[in-house]
Design an enzyme around this catalytic site. Structure first.
Site, PDB file in Angstrom:
ATOM      1  N   CYS A  42      14.505   1.171   9.295  1.00 57.39           N
ATOM      2  CA  CYS A  42      13.817   0.380   9.773  1.00 57.39           C
ATOM      3  C   CYS A  42      14.494  -1.013   9.000  1.00 57.39           C
ATOM      4  O   CYS A  42      14.570  -2.020   9.659  1.00 57.39           O
ATOM      5  CB  CYS A  42      12.489   0.388   8.958  1.00 57.39           C
ATOM      6  SG  CYS A  42      11.485   1.774   9.424  1.00 57.39           S
ATOM      7  N   ASP A  43      15.022  -0.931   7.965  1.00 53.97           N
ATOM      8  CA  ASP A  43      15.240  -2.185   6.849  1.00 53.97           C
ATOM      9  C   ASP A  43      16.823  -2.112   6.620  1.00 53.97           C
ATOM     10  O   ASP A  43      17.081  -3.116   6.059  1.00 53.97           O
ATOM     11  CB  ASP A  43      14.682  -1.892   5.867  1.00 53.97           C
ATOM     12  CG  ASP A  43      12.912  -2.094   5.971  1.00 53.97           C
ATOM     13  OD1 ASP A  43      12.474  -2.729   7.268  1.00 53.97           O
ATOM     14  OD2 ASP A  43      12.074  -1.656   5.183  1.00 53.97           O
TER      15      ASP A  43
ATOM     16  N   CYS B 155      12.127   3.412   4.184  1.00 57.87           N
ATOM     17  CA  CYS B 155      12.799   3.448   5.737  1.00 57.87           C
ATOM     18  C   CYS B 155      14.052   2.923   5.886  1.00 57.87           C
ATOM     19  O   CYS B 155      14.126   1.771   6.202  1.00 57.87           O
ATOM     20  CB  CYS B 155      11.811   3.268   6.778  1.00 57.87           C
ATOM     21  SG  CYS B 155      12.271   3.456   8.557  1.00 57.87           S
TER      22      CYS B 155
HETATM   23  C1  LIG Z   1       7.489  -0.473   4.634  1.00 57.34           C
HETATM   24  C2  LIG Z   1       7.562  -0.021   6.028  1.00 57.34           C
HETATM   25  C3  LIG Z   1       8.390  -0.561   6.901  1.00 57.34           C
HETATM   26  C4  LIG Z   1       8.388   0.087   8.101  1.00 57.34           C
HETATM   27  N1  LIG Z   1       9.133  -0.701   8.968  1.00 57.34           N
HETATM   28  C5  LIG Z   1       9.493  -0.316  10.339  1.00 57.34           C
HETATM   29  C6  LIG Z   1      10.251  -1.009  11.268  1.00 57.34           C
HETATM   30  O1  LIG Z   1      10.865  -2.021  10.701  1.00 57.34           O
HETATM   31  N2  LIG Z   1      10.460  -0.239  12.481  1.00 57.34           N
HETATM   32  C7  LIG Z   1       9.589   0.885  13.091  1.00 57.34           C
HETATM   33  O2  LIG Z   1       9.793   1.246  13.970  1.00 57.34           O
HETATM   34  N3  LIG Z   1       8.826   1.342  11.934  1.00 57.34           N
HETATM   35  C8  LIG Z   1       8.767   0.983  10.802  1.00 57.34           C
HETATM   36  N4  LIG Z   1       8.078   1.688   9.928  1.00 57.34           N
HETATM   37  C9  LIG Z   1       7.721   2.937  10.223  1.00 57.34           C
HETATM   38  C10 LIG Z   1       6.205   2.892  11.022  1.00 57.34           C
HETATM   39  O3  LIG Z   1       5.502   1.842  10.355  1.00 57.34           O
HETATM   40  C11 LIG Z   1       5.700   3.995  11.495  1.00 57.34           C
HETATM   41  O4  LIG Z   1       6.317   4.954  12.029  1.00 57.34           O
HETATM   42  C12 LIG Z   1       4.260   3.920  12.078  1.00 57.34           C
HETATM   43  O5  LIG Z   1       3.335   2.960  11.607  1.00 57.34           O
HETATM   44  C13 LIG Z   1       3.592   5.302  12.397  1.00 57.34           C
HETATM   45  O6  LIG Z   1       2.622   4.865  13.170  1.00 57.34           O
HETATM   46  P1  LIG Z   1       1.446   5.929  13.140  1.00 57.34           P
HETATM   47  O7  LIG Z   1       0.085   5.200  13.999  1.00 57.34           O
HETATM   48  O8  LIG Z   1       1.673   7.162  13.356  1.00 57.34           O
HETATM   49  O9  LIG Z   1       0.660   5.856  11.781  1.00 57.34           O
HETATM   50  P2  LIG Z   1       0.471   4.918  10.771  1.00 57.34           P
HETATM   51  O10 LIG Z   1       0.796   3.400  10.941  1.00 57.34           O
HETATM   52  O11 LIG Z   1       0.716   5.502   9.459  1.00 57.34           O
HETATM   53  O12 LIG Z   1      -1.311   4.720  10.893  1.00 57.34           O
HETATM   54  C14 LIG Z   1      -2.059   5.798  10.531  1.00 57.34           C
HETATM   55  C15 LIG Z   1      -3.551   5.252  10.445  1.00 57.34           C
HETATM   56  O13 LIG Z   1      -4.508   6.260  10.188  1.00 57.34           O
HETATM   57  C16 LIG Z   1      -5.686   6.045   9.424  1.00 57.34           C
HETATM   58  N5  LIG Z   1      -5.917   7.116   8.635  1.00 57.34           N
HETATM   59  C17 LIG Z   1      -5.565   7.944   7.729  1.00 57.34           C
HETATM   60  N6  LIG Z   1      -6.249   8.843   7.487  1.00 57.34           N
HETATM   61  C18 LIG Z   1      -7.611   8.422   8.373  1.00 57.34           C
HETATM   62  C19 LIG Z   1      -8.839   9.110   8.339  1.00 57.34           C
HETATM   63  N7  LIG Z   1      -9.226  10.326   7.496  1.00 57.34           N
HETATM   64  N8  LIG Z   1      -9.612   8.664   9.206  1.00 57.34           N
HETATM   65  C20 LIG Z   1      -9.476   7.637   9.909  1.00 57.34           C
HETATM   66  N9  LIG Z   1      -8.285   7.091   9.924  1.00 57.34           N
HETATM   67  C21 LIG Z   1      -7.290   7.662   9.121  1.00 57.34           C
HETATM   68  C22 LIG Z   1      -4.910   4.893   8.678  1.00 57.34           C
HETATM   69  O14 LIG Z   1      -5.850   4.088   7.952  1.00 57.34           O
HETATM   70  C23 LIG Z   1      -3.866   4.172   9.544  1.00 57.34           C
HETATM   71  O15 LIG Z   1      -4.871   3.416  10.126  1.00 57.34           O
HETATM   72  C24 LIG Z   1       7.833   1.113   8.718  1.00 57.34           C
HETATM   73  C25 LIG Z   1       7.079   1.783   7.640  1.00 57.34           C
HETATM   74  C26 LIG Z   1       6.832   1.410   6.353  1.00 57.34           C
HETATM   75  C27 LIG Z   1       6.005   2.014   5.409  1.00 57.34           C
END
Ligand SMILES: Cc1cc2nc3c(=O)[nH]c(=O)nc-3n(C[C@H](O)[C@H](O)[C@H](O)COP(=O)(O)OP(=O)(O)OC[C@H]3O[C@@H](n4cnc5c(N)ncnc54)[C@H](O)[C@@H]3O)c2cc1C
Length: 310
Positions: A137-138, A134
Site C-alpha cells: 500500500c505505502d 502494508c
Molecule cells: C494503514 C493502512 C493503510 C492501507 N492502505 C491501503 C492502500 O493504500 N490500498 C489498499 O488497497 N489497501 C490498503 N490497506 C489494506 C486495506 O485497508 C484492507 O485490505 C481492506 O480494508 C480490507 O477490507 P475488509 O472489508 O476485508 O476489512 P476491514 O477494512 O478490516 O473492515 C472490517 C470491518 O469489520 C467490522 N467488524 C469487525 N468485527 C466485527 C463484528 N464483530 N461485528 C460487526 N462488524 C465487525 C469492522 O468494524 C470493520 O468495519 C491499508 C490498510 C491499513 C491498515
C-alpha cells in the site's frame, strides 16, 4: 425476532461491496459495521492504488463512496457489532451488541484482519506519517528513501525485498539471531544488496518532527553487550502478522492456524452452508482494498445463488 435474508457482518470494502451487490439483487441486506465503520482504510490517508481514482483519494473518502453506493440501493447499514452467533441451525441466530437478536437465512462475514503492532506509543503518534503495516500500500511513498521493516518471517522478508525495489535502503529489524522465513525468502533477502538485516535488535521508539526520521533500537537487550543503536529512516513498516477478527464465530467457522477463515476456493463458501466469508478475514495473501471489494462481490453472488437454490 427480526428476520433477514442476508446479513453482512463488517463495514469495510468487502462488506460494503457485498451490500451493493446484495441490495441490487433484491435481497434487502442488513449490514453491521462494528467498532470501525469504514474498516482499516479509515486509518490511512492517501490511497493511490484503487482503480477509478486517477488522482488517488483519501482512505476515508474511498470507503464512504462505496458505502454511499450501497445506500443508494437501500442497503440497511447499521451501527453495532456482532457479539455472538449460533450457526448450528438455519436460520442462523446472530446477537448484536449483547442485546438485539436477528435471524438470518444467510450471512457474509467481512470482519477484516487487524495488523499487529509492537505496542509502542510512537506507532500511534506517527500513524500515517511514516508508520505503516502494508508495504504494497505505502511503499511507493518511500521511493529513494530509507525504511525499516520489523519482523523475521516470510511476510517481513517479502516486504523487505519489495521495498528494496523502491527505497534506497531497507533495514530488516529481527528480534531473534535468525530469520523464521523459508530458505528461499532468506536467500532473496541476503541477495538484495540494499537490505541490511539487523539481527537481535528491538525497537524502543521512533523520532521525527513532522514524520518518522529515526528509530531507536536496542541490540541484544538484557545481555552483557547490550547497546543502543540509532538508525535514520523515513518509514517504519510492521510485518509481524495480522489478527483476523474471527473470535466471535468460535467453534462454528473453520479457520487456519492464524485464524483466517477457510473458504472453498474459488467460491467464498465456508464450512457452514449459507455462511460466506469475504475480504481480509479470509485472505492471508493479498489484503488489499480491491481484493477485499472483489471478494465481497463474489460472496454476495454466492449468497444469492445459495438462497435461490433453497
Ligand atoms: C494503514 C493502512 C493503510 C492501507 N492502505 C491501503 C492502500 O493504500 N490500498 C489498499 O488497497 N489497501 C490498503 N490497506 C489494506 C486495506 O485497508 C484492507 O485490505 C481492506 O480494508 C480490507 O477490507 P475488509 O472489508 O476485508 O476489512 P476491514 O477494512 O478490516 O473492515 C472490517 C470491518 O469489520 C467490522 N467488524 C469487525 N468485527 C466485527 C463484528 N464483530 N461485528 C460487526 N462488524 C465487525 C469492522 O468494524 C470493520 O468495519 C491499508 C490498510 C491499513 C491498515
Amino acid at each position: 425476532m427480526e428476520q433477514v435474508k442476508c446479513l453482512i457482518i463488517g463495514g469495510g470494502p468487502a462488506g460494503y461491496t457485498a451490500a451493493i451487490y446484495a441490495s441490487r439483487a433484491n435481497l434487502s441486506p442488513v449490514l453491521y459495521e462494528g467498532s470501525q465503520p469504514g474498516g482499516q482504510l479509515t486509518q490511512t490517508t492517501e490511497v493511490e492504488n484503487f482503480p477509478g481514482y486517477p488522482e488517488g483519494t483519501q482512505g476515508f473518502d474511498l470507503v464512504e463512496d462505496i458505502k454511499k453506493q450501497a445506500l443508494r440501493f437501500d442497503a440497511d447499514i447499521r451501527n453495532g457489532a456482532v457479539t455472538k452467533v449460533d450457526f448450528s441451525r438455519r436460520p442462523f441466530v446472530v446477537e448484536i451488541d449483547g442485546s438485539h437478536t436477528i435471524e438470518a437465512q444467510a450471512v457474509i462475514i467481512a470482519t477484516g484482519a487487524s495488523a499487529k503492532y509492537l505496542g509502542l506509543d510512537d506507532e500511534k503518534k506517527y500513524a500515517g506519517r511514516g508508520v505503516s503495516a502494508c508495504a504494497t500500500c505505502d511503499g511507493f511513498f518511500y521511493r529513494k528513501k530509507r525504511v525499516a521493516v520489523v519482523g523475521g518471517g516470510d511476510t517481513a522478508c517479502e516486504e523487505a525485498v519489495y521495498l528494496a525495489g523502491l527505497a534506497e535502503k531497507v533495514f530488516l529489524i529481527v528480534r531473534k539471531p535468525f530469520l523464521r522465513a523459508s530458505k528461499v525468502m532468506q536467500d532473496r533477502v541476503f541477495a538484495t544488496p540494499n537490505i541490511e538485516v539487523l539481527f537481535e535488535h528491538q525497537t524502543l521508539g521512533l523520532g521525527g518532527t513532522d514524520g518518522v526520521e529515526s528509530a531507536s533500537l536496542v541490540y541484544r537487550k538484557g545481555e552483557a553487550d547490550e547497546r543502543r543503536v540509532e538508525i535514520k529512516i523515513d518509514g517504519f513498516f510492521l510485518a509481524i502478522g495480522h489478527h483476523p477478527n474471527t473470535e466471535v464465530f468460535g467453534k462454528y467457522i473453520e479457520t487456519d492456524e492464524a485464524g483466517y477463515i477457510k473458504t472453498q476456493m474459488p467460491s467464498t463458501r465456508t464450512n457452514v452452508e449459507g455462511v460466506f466469508a469475504a475480504g481480509d478475514v479470509a485472505d492471508p495473501n493479498y489484503r488489499q482494498a480491491i481484493t477485499a471489494a472483489a471478494s465481497g462481490c463474489k460472496a454476495a453472488i454466492d449468497l444469492e445463488r445459495f438462497l435461490g437454490s433453497l
